[in-house]
Write a protein that holds these residues in place. Structure first.
Motif, mmCIF file in Angstrom:
data_model
loop_
_atom_site.group_PDB
_atom_site.id
_atom_site.type_symbol
_atom_site.label_atom_id
_atom_site.label_comp_id
_atom_site.label_asym_id
_atom_site.label_seq_id
_atom_site.Cartn_x
_atom_site.Cartn_y
_atom_site.Cartn_z
ATOM 1 N N VAL A 35 0.854 -1.187 0.000
ATOM 2 C CA VAL A 35 0.000 0.000 0.000
ATOM 3 C C VAL A 35 0.889 1.236 0.000
ATOM 4 O O VAL A 35 1.843 1.323 0.774
ATOM 5 N N TYR A 36 0.556 2.174 -0.903
ATOM 6 C CA TYR A 36 1.287 3.450 -0.919
ATOM 7 C C TYR A 36 0.363 4.575 -0.491
ATOM 8 O O TYR A 36 -0.722 4.760 -1.055
ATOM 9 N N MET A 37 0.793 5.325 0.533
ATOM 10 C CA MET A 37 0.053 6.467 1.055
ATOM 11 C C MET A 37 0.792 7.751 0.698
ATOM 12 O O MET A 37 2.006 7.823 0.863
ATOM 13 N N ARG A 38 0.066 8.780 0.270
ATOM 14 C CA ARG A 38 0.729 10.068 0.055
ATOM 15 C C ARG A 38 1.059 10.707 1.399
ATOM 16 O O ARG A 38 2.050 11.435 1.544
ATOM 17 N N SER A 39 0.200 10.445 2.416
ATOM 18 C CA SER A 39 0.345 11.059 3.734
ATOM 19 C C SER A 39 -0.276 10.142 4.763
ATOM 20 O O SER A 39 -1.304 9.520 4.500
ATOM 21 N N ASN A 40 0.350 10.036 5.938
ATOM 22 C CA ASN A 40 -0.173 9.133 6.960
ATOM 23 C C ASN A 40 0.107 9.657 8.358
ATOM 24 O O ASN A 40 1.269 9.820 8.759
ATOM 25 N N ASP A 41 -0.969 9.958 9.090
ATOM 26 C CA ASP A 41 -0.895 10.382 10.484
ATOM 27 C C ASP A 41 -0.784 9.122 11.342
ATOM 28 O O ASP A 41 -1.677 8.269 11.311
#
Length: 269
Positions: free
Chosen positions: A161-167
Motif C-alpha cells: 500500500v502506498y500512502m501520500r500522507s499518513n498520520d
C-alpha cells in the motif's frame, strides 16, 4: 524498512523512530515530526489489530469502516455513529464524503480478483484510490491512500500500500487493520495463503500536539482483550452477504461467520 510479526510491537518501533529521527515540518501550519519515503512490513497479517490499551483504538469505527470498504458503502449514515467529529468532513452540498473509499474500491475489486485468478503472477492487480478524476479540487476529504497492489508470490497473497500522507495516530492503525482485512478476504477467495503487508508513506508523521500521548503509549505494555479471528470467506458473493448483514442485520447474527459475528457484536451491542 522496519519489520515485525505483530502490529503492537511494530507500532511502538515506528513511534520511537519518528519521535527520535523525524524532522519538524508544518504543512497547513500544523507542526509535526515527519519521515518521508517511510516503509514498514508486517510479516503476519493475522496479528494486524492494534491492542495497545493506551492508544484507545476505536474498534467500533474500525469495524464499520471495514464493512463500508467491502460493501461499497460511502459511510455517511454509518461512520458518524462511531466517530461524531467525522461529520465535519462531509461535503455540505452533496451530503457525502468526497474521498469515501468504499465506492471507489467496490468498482475495482472483482476486476483485480479476476486478474489474480487468470494470471497468478500478474503485476497489474492494482487498485487506485487517490486519482486524477476525483481529487483535483479543494476539499476537507482528500484520500490519503494512493494505491493497493496485490501480488501472489509463492502461493501467498502479499499487499503493498502506498500512502501520500499518513498520520501515525489517526491514520496508520486503522489503515493497516482495514487493508489487511481486504488482503485476507482476497487470499481466502483465491484459495491461497496469507503473505506480508508492506506499508509505504510519502509522509509518515506525528503531530506535535500528540507527542505526549505517544510517549505514554511507548511507556505502557497494557493491552485490550480484543481478538483477531480468521476471516473464513470463500467467495466474493459470500463476502458481500456477510458485510451487508453485519452492517444492517442487527437481529440476524445466526447467519454470520465468526469474524463477522464479532464485528456485528461490536457494532450493535
Amino acid at each position: 524498512m522496519i519489520q515485525g510479526n505483530n502490529f503492537d510491537d511494530l507500532y511502538k518501533d515506528i513511534i520511537h523512530d519518528i519521535l527520535t529521527q523525524g524532522k519538524k515540518v508544518s504543512p497547513r501550519g500544523l507542526s509535526c515530526y515527519e519521515k518521508t519515503a517511510y516503509s514498514f512490513e508486517l510479516t503476519d497479517i493475522s496479528r494486524s489489530l492494534l491492542t495497545l490499551k493506551e492508544r484507545k483504538f476505536a474498534y467500533k469505527f474500525n469495524a464499520a469502516e471495514k464493512l463500508c470498504y467491502v460493501s461499497g458503502n460511502g459511510g455517511e449514515e454509518i461512520l458518524p455513529r462511531y466517530a461524531k467529529n467525522i461529520v465535519d468532513f462531509i461535503n455540505p452540498v452533496s451530503g457525502k464524503f468526497d474521498g469515501a473509499y468504499g465506492p471507489r474500491l467496490i468498482k475495482q475489486f472483482e476486476y483485480v480478483l479476476d486478474l489474480l485468478r487468470h494470471d497468478p503472477d500478474t503485476r497489474q492487480a492494482v487498485i487506485n484510490i487517490f486519482n486524477y478524476y476525483d481529487d483535483l479540487h479543494p476539499s476537507k476529504d482528500i484520500p490519503c491512500t494512493c494505491i493497493l497492489q496485490f501480488l501472489n508470490r509463492n502461493n501467498k497473497l502479499n499487499l503493498i500500500v502506498y500512502m501520500r500522507s499518513n498520520d501515525l495516530l489517526w491514520g496508520t492503525p486503522y489503515d493497516v487493520s482495514q487493508f489487511t482485512f481486504i488482503q485476507e478476504c482476497f487470499a481466502n477467495i483465491l484459495g491461497i495463503g496469507l503473505g506480508t503487508y508492506t506499508h509505504i508513506a510519502g509522509s509518515l508523521h506525528i503531530y506535535e500536539k500528540d507527542v505526549e500521548l505517544f510517549k505514554r503509549i511507548l511507556e505502557s505494555d497494557e493491552i485490550n482483550d480484543q481478538k483477531q479471528l480468521p476471516v473464513e470467506i470463500i467467495s466474493w458473493e459470500q463476502l458481500q452477504d456477510q458485510a451487508t448483514i453485519t452492517l444492517h442485520g442487527k437481529n440476524e447474527e445466526e447467519k454470520l461467520l465468526p469474524y463477522f459475528k464479532q464485528l456485528n457484536r461490536l457494532l450493535w451491542n
